[in-house]
Design a protein around this motif. Structure first.
Motif, PDB file in Angstrom:
ATOM      1  N   GLU A  21      -5.132  -1.429   0.958  1.00 34.37           N
ATOM      2  CA  GLU A  21      -4.849  -2.589   1.802  1.00 34.37           C
ATOM      3  C   GLU A  21      -6.002  -3.594   1.782  1.00 34.37           C
ATOM      4  O   GLU A  21      -6.310  -4.247   2.781  1.00 34.37           O
ATOM      5  CB  GLU A  21      -4.543  -2.168   3.242  1.00 34.37           C
ATOM      6  CG  GLU A  21      -3.333  -1.267   3.364  1.00 34.37           C
ATOM      7  CD  GLU A  21      -2.939  -0.984   4.799  1.00 34.37           C
ATOM      8  OE1 GLU A  21      -2.986  -1.924   5.617  1.00 34.37           O
ATOM      9  OE2 GLU A  21      -2.575   0.171   5.093  1.00 34.37           O
ATOM     10  N   CYS A  30       2.286   1.800  -3.401  1.00 33.96           N
ATOM     11  CA  CYS A  30       1.304   2.379  -4.332  1.00 33.96           C
ATOM     12  C   CYS A  30       1.082   3.866  -4.056  1.00 33.96           C
ATOM     13  O   CYS A  30       0.910   4.668  -4.990  1.00 33.96           O
ATOM     14  CB  CYS A  30      -0.015   1.619  -4.228  1.00 33.96           C
ATOM     15  SG  CYS A  30       0.046  -0.050  -4.913  1.00 33.96           S
ATOM     16  N   LYS A  31       1.046   4.242  -2.800  1.00 34.55           N
ATOM     17  CA  LYS A  31       0.871   5.665  -2.458  1.00 34.55           C
ATOM     18  C   LYS A  31       2.027   6.493  -3.003  1.00 34.55           C
ATOM     19  O   LYS A  31       1.842   7.629  -3.444  1.00 34.55           O
ATOM     20  CB  LYS A  31       0.765   5.819  -0.948  1.00 34.55           C
ATOM     21  CG  LYS A  31      -0.536   5.275  -0.373  1.00 34.55           C
ATOM     22  CD  LYS A  31      -0.535   5.278   1.151  1.00 34.55           C
ATOM     23  CE  LYS A  31      -1.813   4.645   1.684  1.00 34.55           C
ATOM     24  NZ  LYS A  31      -1.811   4.538   3.169  1.00 34.55           N
ATOM     25  N   SER A  52       0.831  -1.206   0.000  1.00 37.34           N
ATOM     26  CA  SER A  52       0.000   0.000   0.000  1.00 37.34           C
ATOM     27  C   SER A  52       0.863   1.253   0.000  1.00 37.34           C
ATOM     28  O   SER A  52       0.617   2.213  -0.755  1.00 37.34           O
ATOM     29  CB  SER A  52      -0.920  -0.002   1.225  1.00 37.34           C
ATOM     30  OG  SER A  52      -1.590   1.234   1.359  1.00 37.34           O
ATOM     31  N   ASP A  53       1.889   1.258   0.842  1.00 33.53           N
ATOM     32  CA  ASP A  53       2.806   2.405   0.881  1.00 33.53           C
ATOM     33  C   ASP A  53       3.503   2.596  -0.458  1.00 33.53           C
ATOM     34  O   ASP A  53       3.736   3.731  -0.903  1.00 33.53           O
ATOM     35  CB  ASP A  53       3.844   2.200   1.990  1.00 33.53           C
ATOM     36  CG  ASP A  53       3.248   2.280   3.382  1.00 33.53           C
ATOM     37  OD1 ASP A  53       2.125   2.819   3.520  1.00 33.53           O
ATOM     38  OD2 ASP A  53       3.897   1.787   4.333  1.00 33.53           O
ATOM     39  N   PHE A  80      -4.672  -1.692  -8.599  1.00 37.57           N
ATOM     40  CA  PHE A  80      -3.802  -0.730  -7.915  1.00 37.57           C
ATOM     41  C   PHE A  80      -4.538  -0.101  -6.725  1.00 37.57           C
ATOM     42  O   PHE A  80      -3.967   0.048  -5.638  1.00 37.57           O
ATOM     43  CB  PHE A  80      -3.366   0.347  -8.910  1.00 37.57           C
ATOM     44  CG  PHE A  80      -2.312   1.293  -8.399  1.00 37.57           C
ATOM     45  CD1 PHE A  80      -0.972   1.069  -8.672  1.00 37.57           C
ATOM     46  CD2 PHE A  80      -2.661   2.419  -7.662  1.00 37.57           C
ATOM     47  CE1 PHE A  80       0.014   1.946  -8.216  1.00 37.57           C
ATOM     48  CE2 PHE A  80      -1.694   3.299  -7.202  1.00 37.57           C
ATOM     49  CZ  PHE A  80      -0.356   3.063  -7.471  1.00 37.57           C
ATOM     50  N   ARG A  81      -5.798   0.257  -6.937  1.00 38.59           N
ATOM     51  CA  ARG A  81      -6.572   0.867  -5.850  1.00 38.59           C
ATOM     52  C   ARG A  81      -6.791  -0.119  -4.710  1.00 38.59           C
ATOM     53  O   ARG A  81      -6.788   0.263  -3.536  1.00 38.59           O
ATOM     54  CB  ARG A  81      -7.912   1.374  -6.380  1.00 38.59           C
ATOM     55  CG  ARG A  81      -7.797   2.606  -7.281  1.00 38.59           C
ATOM     56  CD  ARG A  81      -9.153   3.217  -7.558  1.00 38.59           C
ATOM     57  NE  ARG A  81      -9.036   4.430  -8.366  1.00 38.59           N
ATOM     58  CZ  ARG A  81      -9.199   4.470  -9.684  1.00 38.59           C
ATOM     59  NH1 ARG A  81      -9.485   3.345 -10.357  1.00 38.59           N
ATOM     60  NH2 ARG A  81      -9.077   5.615 -10.345  1.00 38.59           N
ATOM     61  N   LYS A  90      -3.560  -0.224  -2.840  1.00 38.54           N
ATOM     62  CA  LYS A  90      -3.384   1.028  -2.113  1.00 38.54           C
ATOM     63  C   LYS A  90      -4.275   1.084  -0.879  1.00 38.54           C
ATOM     64  O   LYS A  90      -3.885   1.619   0.175  1.00 38.54           O
ATOM     65  CB  LYS A  90      -3.698   2.190  -3.052  1.00 38.54           C
ATOM     66  CG  LYS A  90      -3.438   3.584  -2.501  1.00 38.54           C
ATOM     67  CD  LYS A  90      -3.533   4.606  -3.633  1.00 38.54           C
ATOM     68  CE  LYS A  90      -3.385   6.029  -3.119  1.00 38.54           C
ATOM     69  NZ  LYS A  90      -4.625   6.515  -2.492  1.00 38.54           N
ATOM     70  N   SER A 131       1.184   6.962  -6.662  1.00 34.77           N
ATOM     71  CA  SER A 131      -0.254   7.187  -6.879  1.00 34.77           C
ATOM     72  C   SER A 131      -0.536   8.021  -8.133  1.00 34.77           C
ATOM     73  O   SER A 131      -1.650   7.980  -8.667  1.00 34.77           O
ATOM     74  CB  SER A 131      -0.883   7.860  -5.657  1.00 34.77           C
ATOM     75  OG  SER A 131      -0.228   9.083  -5.372  1.00 34.77           O
TER      76      SER A 131
END
Length: 557
Positions: free
Chosen positions: A148, A122-123, A119-120, A142-143, A146, A126
């Motif tokens: 989790e 992907c952020k 998640s981190d 991807f979402r 992101k 973003s």
């Protein structure tokens, strides 16, 4: 000196901008990319040897998102290669992921941390969601990553999904950097839960093989870890794969500090007089044909010394890593390597078969595997720069690791003392039975592992541990009239005291006389005069040790 020692910062751009003293390893970039054609490169080294900083350095060099990294590298060795830098610096999208924090007591807890880690990631990327050309299905996955909310199958394809999105945006294949890829497996193995390990292996295998096997969006991948997990277990189907371990000559100078690099660092901070001390404690690792210091230890100690010049070396290794692998070996129920540990603890060398490819779930299956793991993880080192396969000469690299192994071995010994010998020895001591006490103490010594050449410290610790294991609270090196007594044992229930003084004999024939000398020392220094109030009997004893033999003598009367 305008540079500072930074401990624990392994983010390259921050490190440079904070004026950290950087030991220049940037030539690794040129050496790897210009001189090999590896699609996937795995570097295996013990932890604390600069792997994360090396990958962060590469990210800052290659990353197209950085736009211009020349200020970070302006005085570094890599800039000597002008054409190479023009062709590669800030020219490719980079995906950098670390698994070093993916650990937990269960698969569920570890998987949750993995979700958070992705998640981190992907952020950080973003902005890929804003590109209209990116596939809608990729955006959906991807979402999920992101947020989790990803399932196992989403996790397995996560890196390839992000790389496809990056390829679409930048029009170039992606350089993939993965740090400490095997930490999740190491932690799963420590749990001793086979199902946990199987589940984690399935996830890691999926991530690695899908992102690296026939992936058109991959320029090349660089992976770091402690062990080379067998290709069949992790890197299934990955072609053009090369691994460089602690036995490899190539790239051996890029992880760890060389003698010249440490000397330059100490000179820069006016600490050249500390070289011999640092060498004794933190040097001695041989990677390929290069002898190196542990960088974490060097900078940690140097940071402490800068603030206090009298600071003594300490065991920084013990504070930064689990020693589960070492403890598993020392406490193995079916493999007795006591004599070999005794050899290396006393500065000797052993020769062992070494396996380059391992799996964490089979580490403890054989002594060969265990010595291999100790070599790959830094608890032992090659004893020479030869790079022959198979049989390898091994030794303990330095005082720090000797201290770790000694503590593990002594802890095991104290927990597994033969109860019969211990009880018989203690009973014989209170009964002044010299023959039985000598025999039982010799038996105990024979089944122990001695270290530091059977020094008096070893014998002192042994006796202290024996009495402590049976509920006594010995006064160690207790102050008396003159000097210090080795041990004072109080038997409160029976109101009696045992005074012990030790001697280390130079040869067996001296043991009887050395016992007498020990007893004389008790009287000459007045150790016998300080009798605590209420105690009615005081036994005075001299003990002489020669290697793994003991002689006990009492004062009669």
């Amino acid at each position: 000196m305008d540079k500072v020692i930074l401990v624990g910062n392994d983010i390259f751009d921050e490190f440079i901008m904070e004026d950290g003293y950087y030991v220049d390893k940037t030539e690794l970039i040129y050496d790897l990319v210009a001189n090999t054609r590896n699609k996937v490169t795995l570097f295996t080294r013990p932890r604390r040897f600069g792997k994360t900083l090396a990958l962060s350095m590469m990210e800052n060099f290659f990353n197209i998102q950085k736009r211009d990294s020349r200020d970070l590298f302006k005085d570094k060795n890599i800039m000597k290669h002008e054409k190479f830098c023009d062709a590669w610096m800030n020219q490719y999208p980079v995906l950098f992921l670390s698994f070093k924090d993916v650990e937990g007591l269960t698969f569920e807890s570890s998987f949750k941390i993995m979700r958070t880690t992705l998640s981190d990631l992907c952020k950080k990327h973003s902005s890929l969601l804003e590109a209209e050309a990116v596939d809608l299905d990729d955006k959906v996955r991807f979402r999920k990553l992101k947020a989790e909310a990803a399932e196992i199958e989403d996790i397995k394809v996560s890196l390839k999904t992000i790389m496809r999105m990056m390829y679409t945006v930048y029009g170039k294949p992606v350089i993939l950097l993965i740090d400490e890829y095997d930490v999740p497996l190491a932690k799963a193995q420590e749990s001793k839960n086979k199902e946990f390990y199987r589940q984690m292996l399935d996830v890691i295998r999926g991530i690695m093989s899908i992102s690296m096997k026939t992936n058109e969006y991959l320029k090349f991948a660089i992976v770091t870890g402690c062990l080379r997990i067998s290709k069949e277990s992790i890197f299934t189907g990955v072609n053009n794969f090369s691994c460089y371990s602690v036995t490899s000559r190539q790239f051996s100078q890029y992880f760890g500090f060389t003698h010249e690099e440490v000397a330059q660092m100490l000179d820069a901070f006016g600490m050249s007089g500390k070289m011999e001390l640092i060498r004794k404690w933190y040097d001695g690792y041989i990677f390929g044909n290069t002898e190196v210091f542990c960088p974490w230890d060097v900078v940690s100690y140097l940071s402490a010394v800068i603030h206090d010049e009298e600071e003594e070396p300490q065991n920084f290794w013990a504070d930064t890593s689990s020693n589960a692998i070492l403890n598993d070996f020392v406490n193995h129920g079916k493999i007795d390597a006591s004599e070999k540990f005794e050899v290396i603890l006393n500065g000797g060398i052993i020769t062992e078969d070494i396996s380059e490819e391992l799996t964490y779930d089979h580490i403890a299956d054989s002594e060969k595997n265990l010595w291999s793991v100790l070599l790959m993880t830094g608890y032992v080192s090659k004893a020479e720069k030869a790079t022959g396969r198979g049989k390898v000469k091994l030794r303990i690299p330095n005082a720090e690791i000797a201290d770790l192994i000694k503590n593990a071995v002594v802890d095991r010994f104290e927990r597994t003392l033969d109860a019969g010998n211990v009880d018989a020895f203690i009973t014989a001591m209170w009964n002044r039975d010299e023959q039985t006490a000598s025999e039982m103490l010799t038996n105990i010594l024979w089944n122990s592992i001695s270290y530091f050449d059977y020094g008096e410290e070893y014998y002192h610790g042994l006796l202290n541990g024996i009495f402590t294991s049976r509920g006594f609270a010995p006064d160690s090196n207790d102050e008396a009239d003159l000097g210090r007594l080795d041990l004072r044992i109080k038997d409160r229930m029976n109101r009696r005291i045992l005074l012990l003084e030790f001697k280390r004999s130079k040869k067996a024939a001296n043991m009887d006389a050395d016992c007498d000398d020990a007893i004389c020392q008790i009287f000459d220094n007045g150790y016998d005069k300080a009798i605590p109030e209420g105690y009615e009997e005081q036994l005075i004893c001299g003990i002489a040790f020669y290697a793994k033999r003991a002689m006990v003598k009492f004062v009669r009367g």
